[in-house]
Design a protein around this motif. Structure first.
Motif, PDB file in Angstrom:
ATOM      1  N   TRP A  71     -49.314  39.990  29.672  1.00  9.12           N
ATOM      2  CA  TRP A  71     -48.918  39.566  31.170  1.00  9.12           C
ATOM      3  C   TRP A  71     -50.044  38.630  31.675  1.00  9.12           C
ATOM      4  N   GLN A  72     -51.049  38.806  31.279  1.00  9.03           N
ATOM      5  CA  GLN A  72     -52.189  37.728  31.612  1.00  9.03           C
ATOM      6  C   GLN A  72     -51.979  36.279  30.783  1.00  9.03           C
ATOM      7  N   MET A  73     -51.650  36.562  29.550  1.00  6.60           N
ATOM      8  CA  MET A  73     -51.547  35.439  28.604  1.00  6.60           C
ATOM      9  C   MET A  73     -50.288  34.410  29.101  1.00  6.60           C
ATOM     10  N   GLN A  74     -49.389  35.072  29.674  1.00  7.77           N
ATOM     11  CA  GLN A  74     -48.038  34.527  29.988  1.00  7.77           C
ATOM     12  C   GLN A  74     -48.145  34.022  31.311  1.00  7.77           C
ATOM     13  N   ARG A  75     -49.122  34.284  31.946  1.00  6.76           N
ATOM     14  CA  ARG A  75     -49.330  33.782  33.469  1.00  6.76           C
ATOM     15  C   ARG A  75     -50.545  33.079  33.670  1.00  6.76           C
ATOM     16  N   ASN A  76     -50.854  32.265  32.555  1.00  2.00           N
ATOM     17  CA  ASN A  76     -52.399  31.534  32.388  1.00  2.00           C
ATOM     18  C   ASN A  76     -52.245  30.138  32.571  1.00  2.00           C
ATOM     19  N   SER A 100     -42.505  29.446  22.277  1.00  3.20           N
ATOM     20  CA  SER A 100     -42.733  29.635  20.836  1.00  3.20           C
ATOM     21  C   SER A 100     -44.230  29.770  20.537  1.00  3.20           C
ATOM     22  N   GLY A 101     -44.895  29.302  21.587  1.00  2.00           N
ATOM     23  CA  GLY A 101     -46.523  29.071  21.582  1.00  2.00           C
ATOM     24  C   GLY A 101     -47.372  30.345  21.103  1.00  2.00           C
ATOM     25  N   ALA A 102     -48.461  30.361  21.118  1.00  2.00           N
ATOM     26  CA  ALA A 102     -49.612  31.174  20.544  1.00  2.00           C
ATOM     27  C   ALA A 102     -49.775  32.157  22.024  1.00  2.00           C
ATOM     28  N   ALA A 103     -49.515  31.688  23.179  1.00  2.00           N
ATOM     29  CA  ALA A 103     -49.629  32.518  24.495  1.00  2.00           C
ATOM     30  C   ALA A 103     -48.336  33.473  24.659  1.00  2.00           C
ATOM     31  N   TYR A 104     -47.187  33.119  23.859  1.00  2.00           N
ATOM     32  CA  TYR A 104     -46.057  33.903  24.231  1.00  2.00           C
ATOM     33  C   TYR A 104     -45.887  35.010  23.135  1.00  2.00           C
ATOM     34  N   MET A 105     -46.059  36.461  24.179  1.00  2.00           N
ATOM     35  CA  MET A 105     -46.137  37.540  23.212  1.00  2.00           C
ATOM     36  C   MET A 105     -45.624  38.680  23.576  1.00  2.00           C
TER      37      MET A 105
END
Length: 425
Positions: free
Chosen positions: A327-332, A349-354
């Motif tokens: 939630w945080q990584m994908q809204r950073n 496809s980046g490292a922050a998409y999970m």
């Protein structure tokens, strides 16, 4: 303890504030006596998730889920975990390439027709039932669970999940009578779920996922727990995400029309979506991925250090909990320009998409979930327009074990066909 109070007051806001404001890769959190860190650097996520199990593994926060899912693959490690995962991955991968498409599409169309006839409906109430029906079809075969069975499973899960979610980060234990009440409620929920699963298993069809799992010669208890995990995970992840798919179809009608046109290009002479053409459906897939960026069903993941180690410039003692928040990584904003904006042109496809985790332990049902949601977007957009009513601005989701969509009343109306549009023009 100060962070624990802030976390319990607003879990999603807490992750956003502490993660987005971080100036170091690991943020120490004050959440009791243990060492707890929030991972704020996306580049650390994959090394954590790929680490050898003797160094970093599932820990005490994940193990608290045993109260519902027992010793299923979610809490297992080592060879037993890899063995079960391999069987499920192989079965799901075969189905995703061909046979699941007509089955899932038929279930979605049936659900869509019921939505249209019902007038106004709550999105998550509908999509949760839809997700259970789909995962039950994958597990047991078509038509094994009745509507009553599906409702019993959903109600049983809701009976237990709120208390368990609160228990995961609890520091002060419940008073004895409160604990007794919660255990009784959880026991009632588990009995209901086990009864429905046993009934469905006895009627399971050949070439279903359950038949593949039976080749592992698991104990009766282990098989029951694995089936429950698949049912409950399918209900929560896909069911919740499908609610947000509906929301964004209503929020962006021009994009919904574009997906409708894409759907028309995928159908065969019988009006069925051709699985061989799905790889060309870029718009609907990007739409689903952007939906999952803003509303990942799992808003936190957890790992625990099994020995003293150095990570992110810190020396961590054994037993340190590492929290990762999709939630945080994908809204950073460090990783996503205008992170609150819905934009299907983003690189997902980046490292922050999970939304499904990361590394070798990524959710085994990822491909199936993406297929379900893409077909849902295509089938709904092709035949219906979504009216959000008063929900043009989405209410905030509800954090439990996963992110639960809030009540959102909607309605769907038949979309005019291209032929009808030409006649009107």
């Amino acid at each position: 303890m100060s962070d624990l109070i802030a976390f319990q007051r607003d879990q999603l806001g807490f992750f956003l504030q502490r993660g987005n404001d971080a100036t170091e890769p690991l943020v120490r959190l004050s959440m009791g006596t243990g060492h707890v860190y929030l991972v704020s650097d996306a580049d650390l996520v994959r090394p954590i998730m790929k680490a050898d199990e003797s160094v970093i593994d599932k820990g005490r926060l994940i193990y608290k889920l045993r109260e519902i899912i027992g010793e299923s693959s979610m809490v297992l490690s080592g060879e037993e975990h890899r063995k079960r995962r391999a069987v499920m991955h192989a079965q799901m991968s075969r189905g995703v390439t061909s046979e699941y498409v007509p089955e899932i599409s038929a279930i979605i169309r049936q659900c869509a027709a019921q939505m249209a006839m019902s007038g106004s409906f709550d999105a998550h109430q509908v999509t949760a039932s839809l997700a259970v029906r789909i995962i039950a079809t994958i597990l047991f075969g078509h038509g094994v669970l009745t509507t009553a069975d599906e409702n019993a499973l959903i109600n049983a899960l809701h009976l237990a999940e709120d208390d368990l979610a609160a228990q995961i980060f609890k520091i002060i234990p419940d008073l004895p009578w409160v604990r007794s009440r919660k255990k009784a409620k959880l026991s009632e929920a588990n009995k209901t779920m086990e009864f429905v699963v046993e009934k469905a298993r006895s009627n399971a069809k050949r070439h279903s996922l359950i038949s593949a799992l039976e080749e592992l010669n698991l104990s009766e208890k282990a098989m029951q727990e694995e089936i429950l995990l698949n049912l409950l995970a399918g209900h929560h992840t896909s069911g919740s995400a499908a609610s947000w798919v509906l929301y964004f179809l209503g929020k962006f009608p021009d994009l919904a029309e574009e997906i409708a046109q894409e759907a028309r290009g995928l159908t065969d002479a019988n009006g069925e979506i051709d699985p061989r053409r799905l790889s060309s459906a870029k718009t609907s897939l990007a739409f689903v991925k952007e939906t999952l960026r803003l509303y990942p069903s799992a808003y936190w993941l957890s790992r625990e250090t099994k020995q003293e180690m150095e990570l992110g410039g810190r020396k961590l003692p054994a037993g340190s909990s590492l929290l990762i928040s999709p939630w945080q990584m994908q809204r950073n904003p460090r990783y996503w320009p205008e992170p609150e904006k819905f934009d299907i042109t983003r690189n997902h496809s980046g490292a922050a998409y999970m939304p499904f985790g990361s590394g070798p332990r990524v959710c085994v049902g990822m491909s199936l979930a993406l297929l379900e949601l893409q077909l849902f977007a295509l089938e709904i957009a092709a035949s219906f327009e979504v009216d959000l009513g008063n929900n043009v601005t989405a209410p905030p989701p509800i954090p439990a074990i996963t992110i639960i969509p809030p009540p959102m009343e909607m309605r769907v109306t038949p979309r005019a066909t291209p032929q009808h549009q030409q006649m009107v023009a």
